[in-house]
Design an enzyme around this catalytic site. Structure first.
Site, mmCIF file in Angstrom:
data_model
loop_
_atom_site.group_PDB
_atom_site.id
_atom_site.type_symbol
_atom_site.label_atom_id
_atom_site.label_comp_id
_atom_site.label_asym_id
_atom_site.label_seq_id
_atom_site.Cartn_x
_atom_site.Cartn_y
_atom_site.Cartn_z
ATOM 1 N N GLN A 139 0.814 -1.211 0.000
ATOM 2 C CA GLN A 139 0.000 0.000 0.000
ATOM 3 C C GLN A 139 0.851 1.266 0.000
ATOM 4 O O GLN A 139 0.363 2.346 -0.362
ATOM 5 C CB GLN A 139 -0.929 0.016 1.214
ATOM 6 N N CYS A 145 -5.229 0.290 3.780
ATOM 7 C CA CYS A 145 -5.289 -1.120 4.170
ATOM 8 C C CYS A 145 -6.696 -1.684 4.009
ATOM 9 O O CYS A 145 -6.871 -2.849 3.629
ATOM 10 C CB CYS A 145 -4.811 -1.288 5.606
ATOM 11 N N HIS A 279 -6.264 -1.431 11.794
ATOM 12 C CA HIS A 279 -5.664 -1.975 10.579
ATOM 13 C C HIS A 279 -6.578 -3.047 10.007
ATOM 14 O O HIS A 279 -7.389 -3.644 10.726
ATOM 15 C CB HIS A 279 -4.289 -2.550 10.903
ATOM 16 N N ASN A 300 -0.984 -9.442 4.539
ATOM 17 C CA ASN A 300 -0.912 -8.020 4.841
ATOM 18 C C ASN A 300 -0.672 -7.239 3.544
ATOM 19 O O ASN A 300 -0.508 -7.829 2.474
ATOM 20 C CB ASN A 300 0.209 -7.752 5.850
#
Length: 337
Positions: A139, A145, A279, A300
């Site tokens: 990102q 996110c 997150h 992630n």
């Protein structure tokens, strides 16, 4: 006698130059910092900024080495491209989940019992092996996110449902989801809503990622090859129900990321968590280590140089109802009806 004289000289040297060992340590830190900069292509605008970042790097390196040398945890920490940032700076630049008080609509499906799945779910699951997970993305300097978590869940769902693994566009959500603040913050459900309202989502090649906010493009959604018509809000505080969902498809979740989370490099994470959901990640599997530790496998969006090539194993069960770092409190899956 010679040995006695030598010992006296060493004691005197240490007394007169008490900072020498520290200087040597600082020298090794400078070298480690330079190697780290070259590895990740890090540059600074001036010497003042470099001095500031070197000090933060040293503090992070000291913490990592002390933590790992203790050797009493189920996970390890390590350097990554963000090791010259404080925890506060990292949170400000690389998290950004917004938790909405969502009003249930025709897009939302309840989840009292998940699908028709039996209790005989697989003991392990890894959607990467089954070809339902795209490459780890980055990102960058954008708190997007939420978009990456939502898109990864749709990518997996589409592969499982339709047989095609497509790399879809986070930038479409960042630019076009009016319930979000783009690269400042956003919600998983807002991302799903946007895909439904626009009758689909374009591939990344059609709407490339720019690592920043942009104006929503006028695009021809007839070119969209993936779509959803609904999403399911999974039952809160129920890791068994969450496991049933992950056995069916990847799940987008909110998580409370704490200090050690950012420095994670391997093992089953059981460390510090944040005070709030800050997150978003995507659960793409689960399992158990040889030593018996149960874990979730999460994808992630901080690039392949973070964690285990962009992934983390985080403790499953063994904690409160909300799961470690509140992983079972804010979970969604896309669907078609």
């Amino acid at each position: 006698m010679k040995h006695l004289i030598f010992v006296c000289i060493v004691v005197l040297w240490a007394y007169v130059y008490p900072s020498m060992s520290r200087m040597l340590d600082d020298s090794s830190v400078v070298e480690a910092h330079q190697q780290w900069m070259m590895k990740y292509g890090i540059t600074y605008t001036n010497s003042s900024e470099m001095k500031k970042r070197l000090q933060i790097f040293k503090e992070n390196l000291d913490y990592i080495e002390n933590f790992n040398s203790a050797g009493n945890k189920s996970y390890t920490l390590g350097l990554n491209p963000y090791s010259d940032l404080t925890t506060k700076e990292f949170k400000a630049s690389y998290t950004g989940l917004k938790v909405l008080s969502h009003v249930y609509s025709s897009k939302t499906r309840s989840n009292p019992v998940l699908f028709n799945i039996t209790n005989n779910i697989p003991l392990t699951m890894d959607w990467r092996v089954k070809g339902a997970v795209t490459d780890v993305k980055n990102q960058g300097h954008c708190d997007g996110c939420w978009a990456f978590a939502a898109v990864a869940a749709v990518e997996g769902f589409w592969k499982i449902k339709m047989g095609n693994l497509l790399t879809l566009s986070e930038q479409q959500l960042i630019d076009c989801d009016r319930s979000s603040d783009g690269c400042t913050s956003g919600s998983i459900v807002g991302g799903f809503d946007n895909i439904i309202d626009n009758r689909g989502i374009l591939q990344e090649s059609q709407y490339p990622y720019r690592e920043g906010d942009g104006t929503c493009k006028q695009f021809d959604m007839d070119k969209a090859e993936a779509y959803i018509t609904c999403y399911i809000n999974l039952k809160r505080n129920d890791e068994q129900n969450l496991q049933r969902a992950v056995a069916e498809q990847p799940v987008a979740v909110g998580i409370s990321a704490g200090d050690d989370f950012f420095k994670y490099s391997g093992g089953v994470y059981s460390g510090s968590c944040g005070a709030i959901l800050n997150h978003a990640v995507t659960i793409v599997g689960y399992g158990k280590t040889k030593s018996g530790l149960k874990y979730w496998l999460i994808k992630n969006s901080w690039g392949k140089n973070w964690g285990m090539n962009g992934y983390m194993m985080i403790k499953r069960e063994g904690g409160g109802l909300e799961g470690h770092c509140s992983i079972a409190t804010h979970a969604y899956i896309p669907c078609i009806y």
